[in-house]
Design a protein around this motif. Structure first.
Motif, mmCIF file in Angstrom:
data_model
loop_
_atom_site.group_PDB
_atom_site.id
_atom_site.type_symbol
_atom_site.label_atom_id
_atom_site.label_comp_id
_atom_site.label_asym_id
_atom_site.label_seq_id
_atom_site.Cartn_x
_atom_site.Cartn_y
_atom_site.Cartn_z
ATOM 1 N N LEU A 67 0.836 -1.198 0.000
ATOM 2 C CA LEU A 67 0.000 0.000 0.000
ATOM 3 C C LEU A 67 0.869 1.246 0.000
ATOM 4 O O LEU A 67 2.068 1.185 0.277
ATOM 5 C CB LEU A 67 -0.883 0.031 1.258
ATOM 6 C CG LEU A 67 -1.860 -1.127 1.449
ATOM 7 C CD1 LEU A 67 -2.391 -1.134 2.873
ATOM 8 C CD2 LEU A 67 -2.994 -1.015 0.443
ATOM 9 N N ARG A 68 0.247 2.380 -0.284
ATOM 10 C CA ARG A 68 0.887 3.676 -0.104
ATOM 11 C C ARG A 68 0.598 4.146 1.318
ATOM 12 O O ARG A 68 -0.471 3.888 1.855
ATOM 13 C CB ARG A 68 0.317 4.721 -1.068
ATOM 14 C CG ARG A 68 0.636 4.498 -2.523
ATOM 15 C CD ARG A 68 0.061 5.613 -3.413
ATOM 16 N NE ARG A 68 -1.322 5.945 -3.110
ATOM 17 C CZ ARG A 68 -2.389 5.314 -3.593
ATOM 18 N NH1 ARG A 68 -2.242 4.297 -4.401
ATOM 19 N NH2 ARG A 68 -3.610 5.709 -3.280
ATOM 20 N N ALA A 69 1.529 4.845 1.903
ATOM 21 C CA ALA A 69 1.316 5.429 3.231
ATOM 22 C C ALA A 69 0.762 6.838 3.056
ATOM 23 O O ALA A 69 1.335 7.646 2.319
ATOM 24 C CB ALA A 69 2.622 5.478 4.012
ATOM 25 N N GLU A 70 -0.359 7.119 3.699
ATOM 26 C CA GLU A 70 -0.949 8.457 3.709
ATOM 27 C C GLU A 70 -0.930 8.924 5.159
ATOM 28 O O GLU A 70 -1.690 8.430 5.990
ATOM 29 C CB GLU A 70 -2.384 8.417 3.178
ATOM 30 C CG GLU A 70 -3.121 9.735 3.270
ATOM 31 C CD GLU A 70 -2.520 10.815 2.376
ATOM 32 O OE1 GLU A 70 -2.631 11.998 2.743
ATOM 33 O OE2 GLU A 70 -1.949 10.485 1.324
ATOM 34 N N PHE A 71 -0.026 9.862 5.466
ATOM 35 C CA PHE A 71 0.090 10.360 6.830
ATOM 36 C C PHE A 71 -0.863 11.526 7.023
ATOM 37 O O PHE A 71 -0.913 12.446 6.204
ATOM 38 C CB PHE A 71 1.527 10.789 7.130
ATOM 39 C CG PHE A 71 2.474 9.630 7.115
ATOM 40 C CD1 PHE A 71 2.574 8.798 8.212
ATOM 41 C CD2 PHE A 71 3.244 9.347 5.996
ATOM 42 C CE1 PHE A 71 3.420 7.706 8.208
ATOM 43 C CE2 PHE A 71 4.092 8.263 5.975
ATOM 44 C CZ PHE A 71 4.186 7.438 7.082
#
Length: 162
Positions: A67-71
């Motif tokens: 997955l992509r990390a979305e902070f």
């Protein structure tokens, strides 16, 4: 026939029939991670970019989950309610701010010497398994120890959240 339809409707509207958190996250393609922007060395801004132990760990965790990390920056008061409501998928929270075991969350296995755990919505066994497996791979590869050495070397236990 009527009773069969009634049973099917009852099953469809029960919480057990709700989509598993892992499926929702996979469909989105990103892991929404709540972090506090002013919580060095866990997470903080440097030259207008988020950095710190939690940022690197979150990126590695998301990568392990494909997955992509979305902070998402949140205040301490917003983090756990945001996880509970589904606004955030997980929180990377210093050990001093952990949710109670009997609360509305499940948590990952402890991470590293700091015993950081990752809270997420309760009753999501597939997500819990995926997170714990990803964390185990990070531990086995030496990555969690590397991150702790990088971010907590020389930091007194009390200053690092314990």
């Amino acid at each position: 026939m009527r009773s069969t339809i009634g049973v099917l409707l009852a099953v469809l509207i029960t919480p057990l029939a709700q989509a598993e958190l892992i499926d929702e996250i996979a469909d989105r393609g990103e892991l929404r991670i709540a972090v506090q922007a002013d919580n060095a060395p866990y997470s903080f801004k440097e030259n207008e970019r988020m950095t710190g132990f939690e940022i690197e760990l979150g990126q590695d965790l998301a990568h392990e989950l494909d997955l992509r990390a979305e902070f998402v920056e949140a205040t301490a008061a917003e983090v756990l309610p945001g996880v509970e409501s589904g606004k955030y998928d997980v929180a990377l929270t210093p050990p001093t701010e952990l949710p109670a075991n009997d609360g509305p969350f499940d948590v990952s296995l402890p991470i590293g010497e700091k015993k950081l755990v990752i809270p997420f919505q309760k009753d999501n066994p597939a997500f819990e398994s995926a997170v714990n497996n990803a964390l185990q791979r990070l531990k086995d590869s030496g990555r969690t120890a590397e991150l702790e050495q990088k971010w907590f070397k020389g930091v007194p236990q009390t200053a690092a959240g314990q």
